[in-house]
Design a protein around this motif. Sequence first.
Motif, PDB file in Angstrom:
ATOM      1  N   UNK A 119       0.776  -1.232   0.000  1.00  0.00           N
ATOM      2  CA  UNK A 119       0.000   0.000   0.000  1.00  0.00           C
ATOM      3  C   UNK A 119       0.806   1.280   0.000  1.00  0.00           C
ATOM      4  N   UNK A 120       2.119   1.175  -0.220  1.00  0.00           N
ATOM      5  CA  UNK A 120       2.947   2.387  -0.230  1.00  0.00           C
ATOM      6  C   UNK A 120       2.581   3.258  -1.434  1.00  0.00           C
ATOM      7  N   UNK A 121       2.675   4.564  -1.230  1.00  0.00           N
ATOM      8  CA  UNK A 121       2.248   5.495  -2.284  1.00  0.00           C
ATOM      9  C   UNK A 121       3.407   5.803  -3.229  1.00  0.00           C
ATOM     10  N   UNK A 122       3.152   5.596  -4.506  1.00  0.00           N
ATOM     11  CA  UNK A 122       4.148   5.864  -5.539  1.00  0.00           C
ATOM     12  C   UNK A 122       3.564   6.836  -6.546  1.00  0.00           C
ATOM     13  N   UNK A 123       4.361   7.832  -6.915  1.00  0.00           N
ATOM     14  CA  UNK A 123       3.925   8.722  -7.966  1.00  0.00           C
ATOM     15  C   UNK A 123       4.759   8.428  -9.195  1.00  0.00           C
ATOM     16  N   UNK A 317      11.969  22.359 -11.557  1.00  0.00           N
ATOM     17  CA  UNK A 317      11.921  20.907 -11.384  1.00  0.00           C
ATOM     18  C   UNK A 317      12.254  20.506  -9.942  1.00  0.00           C
ATOM     19  N   UNK A 318      13.142  21.267  -9.314  1.00  0.00           N
ATOM     20  CA  UNK A 318      13.428  21.003  -7.900  1.00  0.00           C
ATOM     21  C   UNK A 318      12.149  21.226  -7.098  1.00  0.00           C
ATOM     22  N   UNK A 319      11.508  22.348  -7.373  1.00  0.00           N
ATOM     23  CA  UNK A 319      10.268  22.660  -6.657  1.00  0.00           C
ATOM     24  C   UNK A 319       9.209  21.597  -6.921  1.00  0.00           C
ATOM     25  N   UNK A 320       9.168  21.136  -8.151  1.00  0.00           N
ATOM     26  CA  UNK A 320       8.169  20.120  -8.504  1.00  0.00           C
ATOM     27  C   UNK A 320       8.406  18.835  -7.722  1.00  0.00           C
ATOM     28  N   UNK A 321       9.656  18.412  -7.657  1.00  0.00           N
ATOM     29  CA  UNK A 321       9.930  17.163  -6.950  1.00  0.00           C
ATOM     30  C   UNK A 321       9.714  17.301  -5.443  1.00  0.00           C
ATOM     31  N   UNK A 322      10.012  18.478  -4.910  1.00  0.00           N
ATOM     32  CA  UNK A 322       9.701  18.699  -3.497  1.00  0.00           C
ATOM     33  C   UNK A 322       8.192  18.590  -3.292  1.00  0.00           C
ATOM     34  N   UNK A 323       7.476  19.203  -4.213  1.00  0.00           N
ATOM     35  CA  UNK A 323       6.009  19.147  -4.153  1.00  0.00           C
ATOM     36  C   UNK A 323       5.497  17.707  -4.151  1.00  0.00           C
ATOM     37  N   UNK A 325       7.032  14.995  -3.078  1.00  0.00           N
ATOM     38  CA  UNK A 325       7.278  14.334  -1.788  1.00  0.00           C
ATOM     39  C   UNK A 325       6.381  14.914  -0.698  1.00  0.00           C
ATOM     40  N   UNK A 326       6.144  16.215  -0.790  1.00  0.00           N
ATOM     41  CA  UNK A 326       5.296  16.834   0.234  1.00  0.00           C
ATOM     42  C   UNK A 326       3.865  16.344   0.146  1.00  0.00           C
ATOM     43  N   UNK A 327       3.483  15.871  -1.024  1.00  0.00           N
ATOM     44  CA  UNK A 327       2.131  15.321  -1.152  1.00  0.00           C
ATOM     45  C   UNK A 327       2.047  13.908  -0.566  1.00  0.00           C
ATOM     46  N   UNK A 328       3.170  13.421  -0.046  1.00  0.00           N
ATOM     47  CA  UNK A 328       3.105  12.159   0.689  1.00  0.00           C
ATOM     48  C   UNK A 328       3.524  10.927  -0.090  1.00  0.00           C
ATOM     49  N   UNK A 351      17.131  16.017  -4.962  1.00  0.00           N
ATOM     50  CA  UNK A 351      16.282  15.225  -4.066  1.00  0.00           C
ATOM     51  C   UNK A 351      16.987  14.985  -2.739  1.00  0.00           C
ATOM     52  N   UNK A 352      18.275  14.704  -2.808  1.00  0.00           N
ATOM     53  CA  UNK A 352      19.028  14.469  -1.572  1.00  0.00           C
ATOM     54  C   UNK A 352      19.188  15.744  -0.760  1.00  0.00           C
ATOM     55  N   UNK A 353      19.409  16.855  -1.468  1.00  0.00           N
ATOM     56  CA  UNK A 353      19.537  18.130  -0.763  1.00  0.00           C
ATOM     57  C   UNK A 353      18.234  18.479  -0.051  1.00  0.00           C
ATOM     58  N   UNK A 354      17.130  18.059  -0.631  1.00  0.00           N
ATOM     59  CA  UNK A 354      15.830  18.342  -0.016  1.00  0.00           C
ATOM     60  C   UNK A 354      15.587  17.443   1.191  1.00  0.00           C
ATOM     61  N   UNK A 355      16.503  16.499   1.393  1.00  0.00           N
ATOM     62  CA  UNK A 355      16.404  15.684   2.594  1.00  0.00           C
ATOM     63  C   UNK A 355      15.768  14.318   2.382  1.00  0.00           C
ATOM     64  N   UNK A 356      15.675  13.890   1.128  1.00  0.00           N
ATOM     65  CA  UNK A 356      15.087  12.582   0.871  1.00  0.00           C
ATOM     66  C   UNK A 356      16.165  11.587   0.448  1.00  0.00           C
TER      67      UNK A 356
END
Length: 554
Positions: A119-123, A317-323, A325-328, A351-356
Amino acid sequence: MKQALVRLLEKSIQAGIEQKVLPPPVPTRIEVELTKDPGHGDYASNIAMVLAKQAKKNPREIAKILSERIEDRDGLLEKVEIAGPGFLNFFVRQAGFARLLGDVHRQGERYGSSDLGKGRRVQIEYVSANPTGPLHIGHARGAVVGDVMANILDAVGFKVFREYYINDAGNQMNNLGKSVLLRYRELLGETVEFSEGCYRGEYIRELASELRKRDGDRYIREKPEDLIPRFTEFAAGAILEGIQEDLRIFGCVFDRYFSERELYRDDGVGKLLGELEEKGFIYREEGTLWFRTTAFGDEKDRVVVRQNGDPTYFAADIAYHLNKFQRGFESVIDIWGADHHGYIPRMSAAVQALGYEKDALKVILVQLVNLLREGKPVAMSTRSGEFVTLREVVDEVGKDAARYNFLMRRSDSHLDFDLEIAKKQSNENPVYYVQYAHARICSILRIAAERGYTVPAYDRADLSLLQLPEEVDLVKAVTRFPEVLEGAARSLEPHRVTFYLNDLAGLFHSYYNKNKVISDDAALTGARLFLCRSVLTVLQNALKILGVSAPEKM
RNA sequence: GCGCCUGUAGCUCAGCUGGAUAGAGCAACGGACUUCUAAUCCGUGGGUCGAGAGUUCGAAUCCCUCCAGGCGCACCA
């Protein structure tokens, strides 16, 4: 079956450890594989060889220790042999196999699915073509790979979200509006000149003439600076609608079309860059902002805000990818054209800089498609607007053949797509091979019904009558289906399903040609009908995942 | 120049993450329709897994070096 054997091995290793004839621990991964050679049994494991090193014993000796400790309580096995350098060969009782068909019967259209994803969420983001023109053949492959990958992940228990990123904020949008405006003027008798970066496809002309039909010549008096945004708005909207329609016809339905503009709302991109600057990932130099992607292994740092103050595509694109992850979403998969492979290190760095975790982003690269007609390349040039659109391909060869053809290669290898072959209803076209197997089984079931036979319930069928080698092979193939889906999900390789389907259909065709399903022997007919029905279920489930139809007649 | 991908039968490609004698489809040749659909099946031939060295019980698969092809190396997207 595989899993049952793995458990038996685990227990026997455990027993060996308790009796101090094997050193701990029990290995976390025990491999059991289907054999190629019937002389090697049905399944085989190399575990004795794997254990040999830590146990400091001869592999065959370990194999002996293990085989003596296998407790086959369910009576699955006929025998276990030790062979070659230390393989354990499992010979499964015919009844053990037949039992597996019960799963197909019970699970029906869910057969093949699993809870691997828990049930893990994947985009999963794919296609994402700029709305500056209709989708062409190159986009089609990414669309199918993404769509089928999503279906596979869904089947193995992930919660999948399908997304299309609309690049509607860059200066290419300006060029689009400008191009339509120029064509519009041309329609009104002006002589116009197209600068570099303009789009010259026929569709631009059509958009201009649509505008003229709707609004006449009233724009001729306005300034270009005022007109371009409005022309852009109109053109992008119309093109995007066309893209969505084409994708729908092609069987690709998205949960969301995400507009790049949304990222800029309330200065979202600017704020994000500010935060990253505070954290030290971004620095200023000579009036531009740089992202320190080298800190994560990229070969050079990347610009995020240009000297003129405009953010780059990368910034958005950085903002998009943060978005994302923030959507869960715990995991994000991007599907890109292989020519963008150089972009991976910087995106991964972001992605790594954003902490993921680095693994939270995975990229599937899809190689370019060579479009052919009777073996000769079809010329395509995006700049001049001469290209074959996705719509044209679907209209010409059909959705089924087009989709199947795009799945016949690994994504990262080049693909020749020959329009004439894809159109041919012949043995050169594998999609019909699989569909034909489906239609044949449907036909058998129809005729069986006419003669008064129905497919028996699982507990009423005597599956021990299925003893022909072809029947055992078919049962084995049927039981492989869930493993194939899991493997395809793990490795992100949708083509595995296509190859599996070819195998399964081949086994069935072969069986069909050699044997009669319907006979005077009611019990045997019942068992064979049950087998046919099981194969039918797998064919249907697999074709559904590929987004290819399963015709009952051909 | 640097990086990524690819190199397997005449052609197009698989090879299940290191397993036993490397597979399939096309093409070639020879067979099978009075039968549940011949869009099918059966058989035959076809290989230095680009080359070389290495790691180990074992390599198409992993490491290194070459060779060939493709794609990247933007204050484009």
